[in-house]
Write an enzyme that holds these catalytic residues in place. Structure first.
Site, PDB file in Angstrom:
ATOM      1  N   THR A  46      22.290 -36.141 -76.123  1.00 35.49           N
ATOM      2  CA  THR A  46      23.466 -36.546 -75.368  1.00 35.49           C
ATOM      3  C   THR A  46      23.876 -35.468 -74.378  1.00 35.49           C
ATOM      4  OG1 THR A  46      24.246 -37.797 -77.280  1.00 35.49           O
ATOM      5  CG2 THR A  46      25.861 -37.306 -75.580  1.00 35.49           C
ATOM      6  N   THR A  47      23.932 -34.221 -74.847  1.00 31.88           N
ATOM      7  CA  THR A  47      24.341 -33.106 -73.988  1.00 31.88           C
ATOM      8  C   THR A  47      23.352 -32.903 -72.862  1.00 31.88           C
ATOM      9  OG1 THR A  47      25.276 -32.104 -75.979  1.00 31.88           O
ATOM     10  CG2 THR A  47      25.128 -30.704 -74.036  1.00 31.88           C
ATOM     11  N   TYR A 109      25.164 -50.172 -77.790  1.00 37.85           N
ATOM     12  CA  TYR A 109      25.531 -51.380 -77.054  1.00 37.85           C
ATOM     13  C   TYR A 109      25.137 -52.650 -77.788  1.00 37.85           C
ATOM     14  CZ  TYR A 109      26.500 -54.712 -73.360  1.00 37.85           C
ATOM     15  OH  TYR A 109      26.999 -55.780 -72.656  1.00 37.85           O
ATOM     16  N   TYR A 135      20.584 -39.728 -86.026  1.00 33.52           N
ATOM     17  CA  TYR A 135      21.760 -39.233 -85.304  1.00 33.52           C
ATOM     18  C   TYR A 135      22.842 -40.300 -85.358  1.00 33.52           C
ATOM     19  CZ  TYR A 135      24.483 -37.377 -81.310  1.00 33.52           C
ATOM     20  OH  TYR A 135      25.470 -36.894 -80.477  1.00 33.52           O
ATOM     21  N   ARG A 140      30.328 -42.965 -79.774  1.00 37.07           N
ATOM     22  CA  ARG A 140      29.600 -43.228 -78.537  1.00 37.07           C
ATOM     23  C   ARG A 140      28.813 -44.531 -78.600  1.00 37.07           C
ATOM     24  NH1 ARG A 140      28.350 -39.561 -74.367  1.00 37.07           N
ATOM     25  NH2 ARG A 140      29.256 -37.499 -74.616  1.00 37.07           N
ATOM     26  N   LYS A 164      21.943 -35.949 -88.311  1.00 34.18           N
ATOM     27  CA  LYS A 164      23.001 -35.283 -87.549  1.00 34.18           C
ATOM     28  C   LYS A 164      24.224 -36.170 -87.658  1.00 34.18           C
ATOM     29  CE  LYS A 164      24.432 -33.933 -82.898  1.00 34.18           C
ATOM     30  NZ  LYS A 164      24.123 -33.943 -81.440  1.00 34.18           N
ATOM     31  N   ILE A 206      23.884 -29.071 -85.069  1.00 36.63           N
ATOM     32  CA  ILE A 206      23.284 -29.324 -83.751  1.00 36.63           C
ATOM     33  C   ILE A 206      24.446 -29.271 -82.782  1.00 36.63           C
ATOM     34  CG2 ILE A 206      22.063 -30.987 -82.308  1.00 36.63           C
ATOM     35  CD1 ILE A 206      20.510 -31.830 -84.816  1.00 36.63           C
TER      36      ILE A 206
END
Length: 296
Positions: A46-47, A109, A135, A140, A164, A206
């Site tokens: 994501t980052t 989504y 994850y 999100r 994570k 993380i």
């Protein structure tokens, strides 16, 4: 055996002013991370703005990172997708490139059911031999991996080895660790919850914070694992104002701003992400200085 213990950096993807990936700058910050005691590189998460990288850019960024790090520390490639076939493709390519593990975000989504999550993750795991970290970031994705689902996958799919956890739900995470019975490696996905998750049996984080404070983030985990709980907790609490500033706008807007404030020149964000609001940038700069970081 965990893929890594300690602080893995969810590293940014530097961009040139024209929006292209800046591989030269990526090489510089990878070297800085290794010198700063980071325990693993997590690339294209994501980052790392993976959602706005093309497949070609995504894979080239993984390839570059694997080659640059050259097995000095583990490289974990973000290869998740809301399409199972796409995630399989990216995962197989990352394995060919020499990645040490995979980070697989839940489908987003289209929001799979728990049965769908089991099928999704099992299909990807069966297509590769690399160890996999699930994850879970429902804020999100709109999709939450329930404790029973994560425990089932860890117990029944050989190369699903970690998770994570960025749900922020300590009770859910505690239930997962109780159900998993030692079969899963837990990594905090939230920099403000490193110590709480370590106390539940976690092995690391993380981290977004590691982009600007790799040594300190490593130390939070290392001190805890050495049994120096108070020292670890003190450092966690000291970092909280900075962590809050790093998430006052959607990640990775603030962390890229922070790195640029430090003179690291990681460039702009890809649309639809925009530059940080001036007021928030001022608060971030203050939090950085208060934490002891030097601005350019």
């Amino acid at each position: 055996m965990a893929i890594f213990k300690g602080a893995g950096v969810a590293i940014v993807t530097p961009m040139k002013d024209n929006g292209e990936v800046n591989f030269e700058k990526l090489g510089e910050i990878l070297e800085e991370q290794i010198a700063g005691s980071t325990d693993a590189i997590i690339i294209c998460g994501t980052t790392g703005e993976s959602s706005t990288l093309t497949h070609e850019e995504h894979l080239e960024t993984i390839r570059y990172t694997v080659d640059k790090v050259a097995k000095r520390i583990p490289v974990i490639a973000g290869t998740g997708s809301n399409c199972t076939e796409t995630a399989i493709y990216l995962s197989k390519e990352a394995e060919k490139m020499g990645a040490d593990g995979l980070l697989l975000v839940t489908p987003y989504y289209n929001k799979a059911t728990q049965k769908g999550l089991i099928a999704h993750y099992t299909s990807i795991a069966n297509a590769v031999t690399l160890p996999i970290i699930l994850y879970n970031v429902p804020s999100r994705t709109g999709c939450n991996i329930q404790p029973e689902t994560a425990a089932y996958l860890a117990k029944n799919v050989e190369n699903i080895v970690g998770i994570k956890e960025a749900s922020g739900n300590i009770s859910q995470i505690a239930k997962l660790m109780q159900l998993a019975e030692g079969s899963i490696d837990l990594y905090s996905g939230n920099d403000d919850q490193i110590v709480p998750l370590l106390s539940l049996g976690g092995v690391g984080v993380i981290s977004v914070l590691s982009n600007i404070a790799p040594q300190q983030t490593h130390d939070i985990v290392e001190l805890f694992l050495e049994g120096k709980i108070k020292e670890s907790c003190d450092l966690q609490l000291k970092a909280l104002p900075l962590v809050n500033a790093l998430f006052c706008e959607v990640n990775p807007i603030p962390v890229k701003k922070a790195m640029n404030l430090m003179g690291k020149e990681v460039g702009p964000l890809r649309a639809p992400l925009t530059e940080m609001e001036e007021e928030n940038a001022g608060k971030l700069a203050k939090a950085m200085v208060d934490f002891g970081l030097t601005l350019a």
